[in-house]
Design an enzyme around this catalytic site. Structure first.
Site, short mmCIF file in Angstrom:
data_model
loop_
_atom_site.label_atom_id
_atom_site.label_comp_id
_atom_site.label_asym_id
_atom_site.label_seq_id
_atom_site.Cartn_x
_atom_site.Cartn_y
_atom_site.Cartn_z
N GLU A 15 0.83 -1.22 0.00
CA GLU A 15 0.00 0.00 0.00
C GLU A 15 0.86 1.25 0.00
O GLU A 15 0.50 2.27 -0.63
CB GLU A 15 -0.92 -0.04 1.23
N THR A 27 -4.60 12.22 -3.75
CA THR A 27 -4.45 11.93 -2.33
C THR A 27 -3.64 13.03 -1.65
O THR A 27 -3.94 13.43 -0.52
CB THR A 27 -3.76 10.57 -2.13
#
Lengths: 307, 307
Positions: free
Chosen positions: B128, B181
């Site tokens: 991730e 993000t």
């Protein structure tokens, strides 16, 4: 029934991560109150034993709370209140709250229970405001509901009853110094670090989960306060030493009760709770500070009728 | 067993009040992956269908996650990965996390399950980090554990499995715009108001209690985010309108999924969830924004083996 005698227990608010929202109810320490119906309207306080508190209705938390429920009930009679106080005012275990909650519980019983516990909480908060300057429910809720409570919100007032693991005990040490609520409040910041907020709400969620699953280890790991304790502990002499000593004696967690100066510990089982009491004693007996220590099962029922 | 085909579902992180800690797993949308044992060491990615993502092992989240579990397993063989991607990258429902979680789940199965789910979470977090720049577990945990999860802490890594009320459904709308993000992160403050923190942890505690007691009304009242949503909603066109419309259609609560742009709603029952889907559609069909809407039961099991 025209008269009732009740036991209104001490309570712990601001349970570690649950500042302003989480509280629990004690069993072994509390006030007794006798409430009698009178033909005259209003509330009289005819006797207060134990501590020197105002008898004048509007200056007494029980008086003001009593007036609040009376006004809502709209009856043409009143009540007289006798208070046998065992919880020292200013100790941090809900002394004023016990008086406020006790009187509304008792009057509600004498009226035939027209109000639910949330309504009683709202009445008692009116009384609590006399002592603390603003309405809050974190000591009142555990007294009226028993066990662990979560004050979800004040407007609208919503109290949640959380499950209480059966083997959970509290140990309280009350170092008999004065911590002014105003000072304890002024020491808190208006803003907190976002990352600390995240830690705190992760711990609140975990603690609630731990209470539901009776997972004592998780309860222990969740009893962390990264926000308030670092500021307020300086107001309580020997806090760090007492906390470390209690943890070494097997406590699940240790924190400041309410705004102090009392310190609470939670333990699994009475034996450990007694060891923690000894640990607290050993810390404070070597100081010049007077102190009291007591052990209590978490009280699942809250205020109770004695006769 | 030398080969496995799995389904790795989409997930919702940052569930309203539970920013950074609460997530849940979806059922109806996810990636498929085929993982095969190879005689050569390491991880190869031989095929990615659906979206254009790097095949180079160290640049691919599944590749890096696979290397992490391989290193811990210390075996003298490797794995090849085929990814059939249905979750659009950047949609806010854990696309990269599904790849990372999927590969570690699959390899663990092929190795005979030497690792527990928390260990798998730690491996997947390595992957991730390739996509998001830092290790976080809020999408990985619900994928690997299923249902609702609470990331209690990252160090040490501790994931709690919360109960999932059986009649809880999610509706997701994905307005197909790009929310970076980095931008979603930069928009968040470093500090928050103390009083907002209290509101947030009261709601996290209430939500956990509501999940334990299957109290849908309480879940609804707890799905409030006073901290992150006010900042991030401006990144999502029509957020307020979509939210209001979903609530009017009976949703229990609406929030930003992950860091957006997807919006999730939770509802009691599939009928309501479908009405909420229609409400979302009606909002976005009147815009120039492409969008997708889907309804999913909360998936209590997480990633599953297909063959």
């Amino acid at each position: 029934m025209d008269s009732i005698k009740i036991f209104s227990p001490a309570t712990v608010a601001n349970v570690s991560c649950g500042f302003d929202v989480l509280g629990f109810c004690l069993d072994s320490v509390g006030d007794e109150m006798v409430i009698k119906k009178t033909s005259s309207k209003g509330i009289t306080i005819s006797k207060i034993e134990g501590y020197d508190l105002p008898l004048e209705t509007k200056k007494n938390v029980a008086g003001v709370a009593g007036l609040a429920i009376l006004e809502a009930a709209n009856v043409n009679f009143g009540f007289d209140v006798e208070i046998y106080k065992h919880i020292k005012p200013g100790s941090g275990v809900g002394s004023s709250s016990a008086s406020a909650s006790g009187v509304v519980y008792a009057i509600n019983e004498l009226l035939g229970k027209p109000f639910n516990k949330t309504q009683l909480t709202a009445f008692a908060m009116k009384g609590e405001a006399v002592a603390s300057g603003n309405e809050h429910a974190d000591n009142i809720a555990p007294g009226l509901f028993g066990g662990f409570t979560l004050v979800k919100s004040l407007e609208p007032l919503e109290i949640l009853e959380l499950p209480t693991p059966t083997d959970l005990y509290a140990t309280i040490v009350h170092p008999q110094i004065e911590v002014k609520t105003s000072e304890a409040r002024a020491i808190l910041p208006k803003h907190i670090q976002f990352k600390d907020g995240i830690t705190q709400w992760a711990n609140v969620g975990s603690l609630v989960h731990g209470l539901h699953t009776s997972d004592y280890d998780l309860i222990s790991r969740s009893l962390q306060d990264v926000i308030v304790e670092p500021h307020r502990k300086q107001l309580i002499p020997q806090f760090d030493v007492a906390k470390a000593s209690a943890m070494q004696s097997g406590a699940l967690g240790v924190g400041i009760s309410g705004s102090g100066p009392s310190i609470f510990a939670l333990s699994k089982g009475e034996t450990t709770a007694n060891q923690v009491a000894e640990a607290f004693e050993n810390v404070y007996k070597n100081t010049t500070i007077d102190f009291k220590v007591y052990v209590s099962k978490i009280n699942p029922n809250g205020i109770k009728t004695l006769s």
